[in-house]
Design a protein around this motif. Structure first.
Motif, PDB file in Angstrom:
ATOM      1  N   ILE A 318       0.825  -1.211   0.000  1.00 23.99           N
ATOM      2  CA  ILE A 318       0.000   0.000   0.000  1.00 23.99           C
ATOM      3  C   ILE A 318       0.857   1.259   0.000  1.00 23.99           C
ATOM      4  N   LYS A 319       2.139   1.110   0.326  1.00 20.97           N
ATOM      5  CA  LYS A 319       3.166   2.162   0.366  1.00 20.97           C
ATOM      6  C   LYS A 319       3.218   2.849   1.732  1.00 20.97           C
ATOM      7  N   ILE A 320       4.414   3.293   2.087  1.00 23.87           N
ATOM      8  CA  ILE A 320       4.662   3.982   3.357  1.00 23.87           C
ATOM      9  C   ILE A 320       3.846   5.271   3.447  1.00 23.87           C
ATOM     10  N   THR A 321       3.734   5.987   2.331  1.00 24.73           N
ATOM     11  CA  THR A 321       3.004   7.254   2.323  1.00 24.73           C
ATOM     12  C   THR A 321       1.515   7.056   2.593  1.00 24.73           C
ATOM     13  N   THR A 322       0.956   5.974   2.068  1.00 23.77           N
ATOM     14  CA  THR A 322      -0.462   5.673   2.312  1.00 23.77           C
ATOM     15  C   THR A 322      -0.697   5.353   3.784  1.00 23.77           C
ATOM     16  N   LEU A 323       0.182   4.527   4.356  1.00 21.39           N
ATOM     17  CA  LEU A 323       0.064   4.191   5.771  1.00 21.39           C
ATOM     18  C   LEU A 323       0.208   5.445   6.630  1.00 21.39           C
ATOM     19  N   SER A 324       1.115   6.336   6.243  1.00 23.22           N
ATOM     20  CA  SER A 324       1.327   7.586   6.984  1.00 23.22           C
ATOM     21  C   SER A 324       0.082   8.461   6.941  1.00 23.22           C
ATOM     22  N   ALA A 325      -0.557   8.529   5.769  1.00 23.29           N
ATOM     23  CA  ALA A 325      -1.772   9.338   5.625  1.00 23.29           C
ATOM     24  C   ALA A 325      -2.914   8.773   6.471  1.00 23.29           C
ATOM     25  N   VAL A 326      -3.063   7.449   6.457  1.00 26.53           N
ATOM     26  CA  VAL A 326      -4.116   6.806   7.262  1.00 26.53           C
ATOM     27  C   VAL A 326      -3.849   7.019   8.744  1.00 26.53           C
ATOM     28  N   PHE A 327      -2.583   6.905   9.154  1.00 30.86           N
ATOM     29  CA  PHE A 327      -2.198   7.146  10.543  1.00 30.86           C
ATOM     30  C   PHE A 327      -2.488   8.602  10.930  1.00 30.86           C
ATOM     31  N   ALA A 328      -2.209   9.537  10.000  1.00 31.13           N
ATOM     32  CA  ALA A 328      -2.447  10.963  10.267  1.00 31.13           C
ATOM     33  C   ALA A 328      -3.936  11.233  10.479  1.00 31.13           C
ATOM     34  N   ILE A 329      -4.793  10.573   9.698  1.00 28.16           N
ATOM     35  CA  ILE A 329      -6.248  10.723   9.853  1.00 28.16           C
ATOM     36  C   ILE A 329      -6.685  10.244  11.230  1.00 28.16           C
ATOM     37  N   MET A 330      -6.197   9.058  11.612  1.00 29.33           N
ATOM     38  CA  MET A 330      -6.563   8.483  12.910  1.00 29.33           C
ATOM     39  C   MET A 330      -6.080   9.379  14.050  1.00 29.33           C
ATOM     40  N   LYS A 331      -4.829   9.825  13.965  1.00 31.08           N
ATOM     41  CA  LYS A 331      -4.249  10.661  15.021  1.00 31.08           C
ATOM     42  C   LYS A 331      -5.006  11.983  15.160  1.00 31.08           C
ATOM     43  N   SER A 332      -5.297  12.614  14.023  1.00 30.71           N
ATOM     44  CA  SER A 332      -6.005  13.905  14.044  1.00 30.71           C
ATOM     45  C   SER A 332      -7.418  13.750  14.583  1.00 30.71           C
ATOM     46  N   ARG A 333      -8.064  12.645  14.228  1.00 29.39           N
ATOM     47  CA  ARG A 333      -9.424  12.411  14.709  1.00 29.39           C
ATOM     48  C   ARG A 333      -9.436  12.164  16.214  1.00 29.39           C
ATOM     49  N   LEU A 334      -8.474  11.377  16.712  1.00 29.82           N
ATOM     50  CA  LEU A 334      -8.409  11.095  18.147  1.00 29.82           C
ATOM     51  C   LEU A 334      -8.085  12.347  18.956  1.00 29.82           C
ATOM     52  N   ARG A 335      -7.364  13.282  18.351  1.00 25.47           N
ATOM     53  CA  ARG A 335      -7.024  14.534  19.028  1.00 25.47           C
ATOM     54  C   ARG A 335      -8.110  15.596  18.860  1.00 25.47           C
ATOM     55  N   GLY A 336      -9.110  15.267  18.057  1.00 21.27           N
ATOM     56  CA  GLY A 336     -10.198  16.207  17.832  1.00 21.27           C
ATOM     57  C   GLY A 336      -9.833  17.358  16.913  1.00 21.27           C
ATOM     58  N   SER A 337      -8.794  17.178  16.118  1.00 19.57           N
ATOM     59  CA  SER A 337      -8.344  18.230  15.203  1.00 19.57           C
ATOM     60  C   SER A 337      -9.132  18.171  13.894  1.00 19.57           C
ATOM     61  N   LYS A 338      -9.503  19.331  13.373  1.00 21.12           N
ATOM     62  CA  LYS A 338     -10.246  19.386  12.108  1.00 21.12           C
ATOM     63  C   LYS A 338      -9.329  19.230  10.898  1.00 21.12           C
ATOM     64  N   GLU A 339      -8.070  19.596  11.059  1.00 20.63           N
ATOM     65  CA  GLU A 339      -7.105  19.484   9.962  1.00 20.63           C
ATOM     66  C   GLU A 339      -6.256  18.225  10.138  1.00 20.63           C
ATOM     67  N   ILE A 340      -5.987  17.567   9.011  1.00 25.77           N
ATOM     68  CA  ILE A 340      -5.181  16.348   9.039  1.00 25.77           C
ATOM     69  C   ILE A 340      -3.721  16.726   8.801  1.00 25.77           C
ATOM     70  N   THR A 341      -2.890  16.497   9.808  1.00 26.87           N
ATOM     71  CA  THR A 341      -1.478  16.878   9.695  1.00 26.87           C
ATOM     72  C   THR A 341      -0.571  15.686  10.005  1.00 26.87           C
ATOM     73  N   PHE A 342       0.638  15.749   9.449  1.00 23.69           N
ATOM     74  CA  PHE A 342       1.647  14.727   9.713  1.00 23.69           C
ATOM     75  C   PHE A 342       3.015  15.389   9.676  1.00 23.69           C
ATOM     76  N   LEU A 343       3.777  15.198  10.728  1.00 23.77           N
ATOM     77  CA  LEU A 343       5.095  15.816  10.870  1.00 23.77           C
ATOM     78  C   LEU A 343       5.034  17.338  10.700  1.00 23.77           C
ATOM     79  N   GLY A 344       3.963  17.909  11.222  1.00 22.60           N
ATOM     80  CA  GLY A 344       3.825  19.362  11.181  1.00 22.60           C
ATOM     81  C   GLY A 344       3.370  19.926   9.849  1.00 22.60           C
TER      82      GLY A 344
END
Length: 450
Positions: A318-344
């Motif tokens: 699925i590629k590292i970038t895809t996994l990173s994007a999915v992880f970013a969605i999960m992390k942002s949702r759990l933190r209650g953030s409206k914007e999806i961010t990864f590594l700033g």
């Protein structure tokens, strides 16, 4: 002559009517059929080979998977092996890459049709241009495979292999390793080289170079030419993700896999690193027997094959970038953030949409084809799941069941290997393209509870 011109014009019109995804589908399918026809010729074979096995080998080569139902060395002569090598070389660098490069070299321009297909086949960040990308792909491929062949020759010749045999084995395995194809002329793979640090290094060097992706290579080339050029965010994610997953897999292999912990000294170190690298880069070579792996490490290996390495490279998954994007969605949702961010950095919605679609479709295909394989062949869940994951990720590792698959089981693996090389979203868009294009219905928005 006139008939040839008419046929050519009709074929050109046919291609232009197709979507980029459908063009890629038919392009790779043409490679498979051409390879199948050539490998079916009796004078390319050392022994009689069933049609299904020739089709399996051709598909595995074009998809750069490396799963085989017959021995490549014992079944095909030199010309047959040359055809197989040509197929995984074409599959490794991508459909139209070489022809477009030749067009660019002679006319110094790329047609709009070529641009559309290349943009579809290779996911590129906006900071990299198609022309720079193509030049880097061809140059890097030639340089790396040449270096690999020289190093392999030194290794094989020092092991006592005759000069002629060493030359051919060096070229074949260098291209196979860089394209992460996993094809070998050794029936037992590289198990005899488990404690050979030099051979381990050569394969890892080529496989990592190919799997990190041409995006990273192009980025680095541009940075070397111009130090003001900034590495893309994609390259940064790939470097960090690759290092993390490689370390994760190595720790599990080194400390918890009985097959590897039983080895002494440097052999244990080499084996743990090599098996992790092989699954992640999807090169598919092995120095230990996967058939004797423990269940926890089988699951770790499946996860590494599932993820793969970099987009626009020779690796599957699925590629590292895809996994990173999915992880970013999960992390942002759990933190209650409206914007999806990864590594700033904020990730564009379109990329998130592609990542989640790919993640869901890829996972669904693994479930569907594993379920189907458990119906057609009785090998148990872990071996069936491992085989399907390896095929869809175009890895080529197996727990020893590939040659014993039924004809229907082989067809299932052929289909999933082809989908893996094409890309799950490209395959889906190629199949449903017309219905999507003609769909103009207006839908009422409604809510669902999730």
């Amino acid at each position: 002559m006139n008939k040839l011109k008419i046929w050519k014009n009709q074929y050109t019109k046919f291609k232009l009517k197709l979507s980029p995804q459908q063009n890629l589908f038919y392009g790779f399918f043409t490679y498979v059929i051409a390879g199948f026809v050539l490998l079916s010729l009796p004078w390319l074979q050392k022994t009689d080979i069933a049609f299904i096995d020739n089709l399996f080998t051709a598909t595995s080569a074009v998809s750069t998977t490396g799963l085989v139902t017959v021995s490549i060395y014992d079944s095909y002569n030199f010309v047959g092996q040359l055809v197989i090598m040509s197929l995984f070389q074409l599959g490794g660098i991508g459909y139209l890459t070489f022809t477009t490069f030749m067009l660019l070299s002679t006319t110094r321009r790329i047609t709009h049709w070529h641009k559309k297909l290349l943009n579809c086949e290779f996911t590129l960040p906006v900071t990299i241009k198609i022309k720079d990308f193509l030049k880097s792909v061809i140059l890097f491929t030639v340089v790396m495979e040449t270096i690999g062949a020289i190093l392999f020759f030194i290794a094989f010749y020092n092991k006592g292999m005759p000069v002629g045999e060493a030359i051919w084995n060096s070229i074949f395995h260098s291209i196979s390793a860089f394209c992460t194809a996993g094809f070998s002329l050794f029936n037992s793979g590289f198990t005899e080289y488990v404690d050979d640090g030099f051979v381990n290094f050569i394969i890892a060097f080529l496989a990592i170079a190919g799997s990190l992706g041409f995006i990273v290579v192009t980025d680095l080339v541009l940075w070397i030419k111009d130090r003001t050029h900034q590495l893309s965010f994609t390259s940064l994610i790939i470097f960090i993700g690759f290092a993390f997953l490689l370390s994760f897999g190595f720790i599990f292999m080194y400390f918890f896999e009985p097959t590897i912990t039983a080895l002494d000294g440097s052999a244990r170190l080499y084996a743990a690193f090599f098996q992790t690298m092989s699954a992640m880069t999807t090169v598919g070579f092995n120095t230990v027997d996967y058939g004797s792996y423990s269940i926890p490490i089988i699951l770790v290996t499946i996860f590494l094959m599932y993820v793969g390495a970099s987009p626009s490279g020779t690796a599957g998954g699925i590629k590292i970038t895809t996994l990173s994007a999915v992880f970013a969605i999960m992390k942002s949702r759990l933190r209650g953030s409206k914007e999806i961010t990864f590594l700033g950095r904020k990730i564009p919605f379109e990329r998130l949409y592609i990542a989640t679609s790919s993640f869901i479709f890829y996972t669904s295909l693994i479930f569907i084809f594993t379920l189907a394989l458990t119906f057609t062949d009785d090998f148990g869940l872990e071996k069936s799941l491992f085989e399907v994951s390896s095929a869809l990720g175009t890895v080529g590792l197996s727990m020893g069941i590939t040659g014993d698959l039924s004809s229907i089981g082989k067809m299932l693996i052929i289909i999933i290997m082809f989908i893996g090389r094409l890309g799950v979203l490209t395959f889906g868009l190629a199949i449903w393209s017309k219905s999507i294009q003609t769909e103009e219905s207006v839908f009422i928005e409604d809510d669902i509870a999730v």
